[in-house]
Scaffold this motif. Structure first.
Motif, mmCIF file in Angstrom:
data_model
loop_
_atom_site.group_PDB
_atom_site.id
_atom_site.type_symbol
_atom_site.label_atom_id
_atom_site.label_comp_id
_atom_site.label_asym_id
_atom_site.label_seq_id
_atom_site.Cartn_x
_atom_site.Cartn_y
_atom_site.Cartn_z
ATOM 1 N N HIS A 1 -9.760 0.931 0.698
ATOM 2 C CA HIS A 1 -8.434 0.371 0.469
ATOM 3 C C HIS A 1 -8.191 -0.939 1.207
ATOM 4 O O HIS A 1 -7.151 -1.563 1.021
ATOM 5 N N GLY A 2 -9.149 -1.356 2.025
ATOM 6 C CA GLY A 2 -9.009 -2.622 2.722
ATOM 7 C C GLY A 2 -9.686 -3.769 1.997
ATOM 8 O O GLY A 2 -9.215 -4.909 2.039
ATOM 9 N N HIS B 1 0.833 -1.199 0.000
ATOM 10 C CA HIS B 1 0.000 0.000 0.000
ATOM 11 C C HIS B 1 0.870 1.252 0.000
ATOM 12 O O HIS B 1 1.849 1.357 0.719
ATOM 13 N N GLY B 2 0.484 2.241 -0.836
ATOM 14 C CA GLY B 2 1.172 3.519 -0.822
ATOM 15 C C GLY B 2 0.522 4.444 0.187
ATOM 16 O O GLY B 2 -0.319 4.042 0.975
ATOM 17 N N TYR B 3 0.882 5.718 0.118
ATOM 18 C CA TYR B 3 0.301 6.693 1.039
ATOM 19 C C TYR B 3 -0.779 7.470 0.313
ATOM 20 O O TYR B 3 -0.641 7.820 -0.855
ATOM 21 N N GLU C 1 -11.129 -7.710 12.527
ATOM 22 C CA GLU C 1 -9.896 -7.158 13.086
ATOM 23 C C GLU C 1 -8.966 -6.584 12.013
ATOM 24 O O GLU C 1 -8.520 -5.439 12.133
ATOM 25 N N PRO C 2 -8.653 -7.311 10.934
ATOM 26 C CA PRO C 2 -7.732 -6.751 9.943
ATOM 27 C C PRO C 2 -8.278 -5.528 9.215
ATOM 28 O O PRO C 2 -7.508 -4.640 8.837
ATOM 29 N N PRO D 1 -4.663 -4.532 5.614
ATOM 30 C CA PRO D 1 -4.334 -5.930 5.357
ATOM 31 C C PRO D 1 -3.258 -6.035 4.273
ATOM 32 O O PRO D 1 -3.273 -5.261 3.303
ATOM 33 N N ARG D 2 -2.330 -6.967 4.431
ATOM 34 C CA ARG D 2 -1.254 -7.124 3.443
ATOM 35 C C ARG D 2 -1.843 -7.394 2.065
ATOM 36 O O ARG D 2 -1.350 -6.887 1.058
#
Length: 250
Positions: free
Chosen positions: A51-52, A2-4, A174-175, A20-21
């Motif tokens: 984004h998740g 993930h970027g900013y 949770e993630p 999450p990865r």
């Protein structure tokens, strides 16, 4: 990786590393109608959900009124029998009673409670949707904004909890909410205070009712000012990775 996110958080307090990865894929799709005033709030949680979840699973539409002319796919979406409005109206049923063998579309209204109510009343096509609500959710972990009552959740928590119930996947909570917890921790470390719900304040004799509309507006302005001050240390350049954003505008 993930970027900013563009113009949202400085790297030192960015919640991106807590996402999450691998973006989480679900059967449910989430469609958020977001009040325009919510867009500029650095503490909003809808963007975390964008984004998740896997690409295409969360779409944010910004505006007070729905335009079928500009977004014709919304007409099909809102007429689908599998589309649910997650809104605690008088006709809302417990989402846990919905059959779990279907792929649902969830519509959420994002903003303060008065703003969400305004969106609902201004868009009569929403009134035809089956309304569902969350029951026995516990207290929100989004402790840096005041909720009306202890059972009210942030937009992110609401969406994630709803998906977890519909798909029987409590493991995703949770993630997907971890970035929000990090956001709250960052704000608390930089001077924010823990917010109790309005109900909690009233029950414990701590609620100070505003005397006028002017006082109410001043309170809102002061709250927004504090949020901006807590983030005005955004000095360093931010790497941009916004290509996955699904934000639409009315």
């Amino acid at each position: 990786m993930h970027g900013y996110l563009k113009r949202i958080r400085p790297k030192t307090v960015c919640w991106c590393p807590y996402l999450p990865r691998e973006r989480i894929d679900v059967h449910t799709t989430v469609h958020i109608i977001q009040h325009p005033f919510e867009v500029s709030r650095c503490l909003q949680t809808a963007r975390i959900l964008e984004h998740g979840l896997a690409p295409g699973k969360c779409t944010v539409y910004v505006g007070k009124r729905i335009s079928y002319k500009k977004h014709p796919r919304l007409e099909t979406l809102l007429k689908s029998p599998e589309t649910l409005l997650l809104y605690p109206g008088p006709k809302a049923v417990d989402i846990a009673t919905m059959p779990q063998d279907r792929k649902y579309n969830i519509v959420l209204l994002d903003g303060t409670w008065p703003q969400a109510g305004g969106i609902y009343h201004q868009n009569t096509m929403l009134h035809c949707l089956k309304q569902v609500k969350l029951c026995n959710t516990g207290t929100s972990k989004y402790v840096i904004r005041t909720q009306p009552s202890d059972g009210c959740l942030s937009t992110l928590e609401t969406a994630v909890t709803a998906i977890a119930i519909l798909e029987n996947r409590p493991d995703i909570i949770e993630p997907l909410t971890r970035p929000m917890s990090a956001l709250c921790d960052f704000q608390m470390e930089h001077g924010a205070v823990m917010h109790h719900s309005k109900q909690y304040l009233i029950d414990n004799g701590l609620y100070k009712k505003q005397n006028s509309t002017g006082d109410n507006q001043k309170s809102v302005n002061d709250s927004n000012k504090r949020e901006n001050e807590q983030n005005n240390h955004l000095k360093e350049p931010i790497e941009i990775d916004d290509e996955n954003s699904l934000r639409d505008n009315f």
